[in-house]
Write a protein that holds these residues in place. Structure first.
Motif, PDB file in Angstrom:
ATOM      1  N   ALA A  81     -18.820   4.583  -5.331  1.00  0.00           N
ATOM      2  CA  ALA A  81     -18.477   4.085  -4.005  1.00  0.00           C
ATOM      3  C   ALA A  81     -18.749   5.126  -2.930  1.00  0.00           C
ATOM      4  CB  ALA A  81     -17.018   3.641  -3.967  1.00  0.00           C
TER       5      ALA A  81
ATOM      6  N   ALA B 143      -8.053  -4.364   0.309  1.00  0.00           N
ATOM      7  CA  ALA B 143      -8.640  -5.131  -0.789  1.00  0.00           C
ATOM      8  C   ALA B 143      -8.329  -6.610  -0.628  1.00  0.00           C
ATOM      9  CB  ALA B 143      -8.100  -4.625  -2.122  1.00  0.00           C
TER      10      ALA B 143
ATOM     11  N   THR C 147     -13.894  -1.795   1.204  1.00  0.00           N
ATOM     12  CA  THR C 147     -12.534  -2.243   0.927  1.00  0.00           C
ATOM     13  C   THR C 147     -11.823  -1.207   0.056  1.00  0.00           C
ATOM     14  OG1 THR C 147     -13.042  -3.425  -1.129  1.00  0.00           O
ATOM     15  CG2 THR C 147     -13.292  -4.651   0.946  1.00  0.00           C
ATOM     16  N   GLY C 148     -10.504  -1.218   0.114  1.00  0.00           N
ATOM     17  CA  GLY C 148      -9.737  -0.320  -0.730  1.00  0.00           C
ATOM     18  C   GLY C 148      -8.255  -0.615  -0.644  1.00  0.00           C
ATOM     19  N   ARG C 149      -7.549  -0.371  -1.725  1.00  0.00           N
ATOM     20  CA  ARG C 149      -6.105  -0.618  -1.758  1.00  0.00           C
ATOM     21  C   ARG C 149      -5.321   0.511  -1.107  1.00  0.00           C
ATOM     22  NH1 ARG C 149      -5.183  -1.423  -8.028  1.00  0.00           N
ATOM     23  NH2 ARG C 149      -6.628   0.340  -7.971  1.00  0.00           N
ATOM     24  N   ASP C 150      -5.887   1.711  -1.078  1.00  0.00           N
ATOM     25  CA  ASP C 150      -5.185   2.894  -0.620  1.00  0.00           C
ATOM     26  C   ASP C 150      -5.583   3.234   0.818  1.00  0.00           C
ATOM     27  OD1 ASP C 150      -5.218   6.067  -0.341  1.00  0.00           O
ATOM     28  OD2 ASP C 150      -3.675   5.540  -1.814  1.00  0.00           O
TER      29      ASP C 150
ATOM     30  N   GLN D  68     -17.089  -2.561  -2.594  1.00  0.00           N
ATOM     31  CA  GLN D  68     -15.769  -2.887  -3.117  1.00  0.00           C
ATOM     32  C   GLN D  68     -15.157  -1.649  -3.772  1.00  0.00           C
ATOM     33  OE1 GLN D  68     -14.190  -5.480  -2.360  1.00  0.00           O
ATOM     34  NE2 GLN D  68     -15.292  -7.390  -2.670  1.00  0.00           N
ATOM     35  N   GLY D  69     -14.075  -1.159  -3.195  1.00  0.00           N
ATOM     36  CA  GLY D  69     -13.402   0.012  -3.755  1.00  0.00           C
ATOM     37  C   GLY D  69     -13.829   1.277  -3.044  1.00  0.00           C
ATOM     38  N   ALA D  70     -12.856   2.031  -2.529  1.00  0.00           N
ATOM     39  CA  ALA D  70     -13.190   3.120  -1.607  1.00  0.00           C
ATOM     40  C   ALA D  70     -13.309   4.498  -2.235  1.00  0.00           C
ATOM     41  CB  ALA D  70     -12.131   3.176  -0.491  1.00  0.00           C
ATOM     42  N   GLY D  71     -12.836   4.706  -3.466  1.00  0.00           N
ATOM     43  CA  GLY D  71     -12.661   6.081  -3.886  1.00  0.00           C
ATOM     44  C   GLY D  71     -13.547   6.640  -4.963  1.00  0.00           C
TER      45      GLY D  71
ATOM     46  N   LYS E  79      -7.512   6.552   1.225  1.00  0.00           N
ATOM     47  CA  LYS E  79      -8.905   6.471   0.783  1.00  0.00           C
ATOM     48  C   LYS E  79      -9.751   5.699   1.783  1.00  0.00           C
ATOM     49  CE  LYS E  79      -8.173   7.022  -4.202  1.00  0.00           C
ATOM     50  NZ  LYS E  79      -8.353   6.425  -5.548  1.00  0.00           N
ATOM     51  N   ARG E  80      -9.181   4.656   2.406  1.00  0.00           N
ATOM     52  CA  ARG E  80      -9.925   3.928   3.435  1.00  0.00           C
ATOM     53  C   ARG E  80     -10.239   4.848   4.615  1.00  0.00           C
ATOM     54  NH1 ARG E  80      -6.023  -0.137   2.310  1.00  0.00           N
ATOM     55  NH2 ARG E  80      -5.019   0.181   4.348  1.00  0.00           N
TER      56      ARG E  80
END
Length: 325
Positions: free
Chosen positions: A169, A207, A186-189, A162-165, A192-193
């Motif tokens: 992670a 995300a 997963t990631g919001r950016d 959970q979370g790419a950066g 970064k994905r």
């Protein structure tokens, strides 16, 4: 000596208490070694300290920093293990209820010199650069224990990060890919994905996105914002390993019904032992794994690294170098 230290505490404006200036050099004492720091790594722990979490005002001023690589008084190249157990403790130091990290009770590593228990020193493999070695003691050790000690899965299993950066992670992605796990992230950016894929992730998702299949284990450091997604992403009998809660520790739903009905395991994970750090360094040297370094700044401008970390723009680790290194 030059050092970056907490002079004041502020929950709302942590960087207001950060100062870079002269501090007394550590003095030698029985059972401890003085390490000349070549490189040190920044961690979110340093920001929490500036907010007053785990660092009360009566311990100020306190030199910050948990991670470091340098040379001891005999010229040996070493990596500092930052978990300091209490006097007389035996066994896994992370289970010692009176344990601390460097920069909590004892001055930390963001300085030209640091004093550490001699038993906390791990030989630095020649294959690892100073910057790489400075990344390992917190984020990478945390990832190693999460994935190889607490997840309860074997190579070939599907693991969701959970979370790419962040530093943990990126370490999870690189270690898992090297060991033969199928790593989903997963990631919001979007950027970064994409970088997670380049690091070795098998698939990336936005995300909270519904996954194409359930996973064997979830590596959770985000907390409240991703907790329900983590639980819902597990196949029956799966495991969530949690080592942090950067978005808060009070999710809207605890998902208890799903936990017991699907017989899920929730495992807390904190840092790792000196022995695990030694195994991690050996693995990285043997496999040629290089930590992702977001940026490098000199100690005199460590505040720039802190500001970047606070902004959340980091991918990988921020390394601080000393002039004497």
């Amino acid at each position: 000596m030059l050092a970056a230290y907490a002079a004041r505490l502020s929950a709302d404006d942590p960087l207001s208490g950060l100062e870079i200036g002269d501090r007394p050099e550590p003095e030698a004492r029985d059972g401890w070694s003085i390490v000349r720091v070549h490189s040190a790594g920044l961690n979110h722990h340093d920001l929490w300290s500036l907010r007053g979490v785990g660092l009360p005002a009566d311990r100020l001023p306190m030199i910050l920093g948990c991670d470091a690589a340098g040379t001891d008084a005999d010229g040996n190249e070493v990596i500092v293990h930052s978990v300091v157990s209490s006097p007389g403790w035996r066994g896994d130091e992370t289970l010692d209820p009176r344990r601390s990290l460097l920069s909590e009770l004892h001055p930390g590593t963001l300085a030209e010199y640091v004093a550490v228990p001699t038993a906390n020193l791990v030989p630095k493999p020649a294959e690892l650069s100073w910057s790489a070695a400075a990344c390992l003691s917190t984020a990478w050790l945390t990832a190693y224990r999460m994935l190889f000690v607490n997840a309860g899965v074997t190579p070939g299993a599907t693991v969701l990060v959970q979370g790419a950066g962040g530093g943990v992670a990126t370490a999870l992605i690189q270690l898992g890919a090297a060991a033969g796990y199928r790593m989903w992230v997963t990631g919001r950016d979007e950027q970064k994905r994409a970088r997670a894929l380049a690091l070795g992730a098998d698939a990336v998702f936005e995300a909270g996105e519904r996954l194409p299949a359930r996973v064997d284990a979830v590596m959770e450091t985000v907390g409240a914002a991703t907790w329900s997604h983590s639980i819902n992403s597990l196949q029956p009998g799966g495991t969530v390993v949690i080592s942090g809660a950067t978005s808060g520790d009070a999710p809207a739903k605890a998902e208890l019904t799903k936990v017991f009905f699907k017989q899920l395991r929730i495992v807390g994970s904190t840092m790792g032992t000196r022995a695990e750090l030694a195994r991690l360094t050996a693995l990285m040297a043997a496999e040629g794994i290089e930590p992702v370094i977001d940026s490098t700044v000199p100690l005199a401008r460590a505040n720039e690294g802190f500001a970047r970390m606070l902004d959340g723009a980091v991918f990988g680790k921020i390394v601080v170098t000393t002039a004497i290194g």
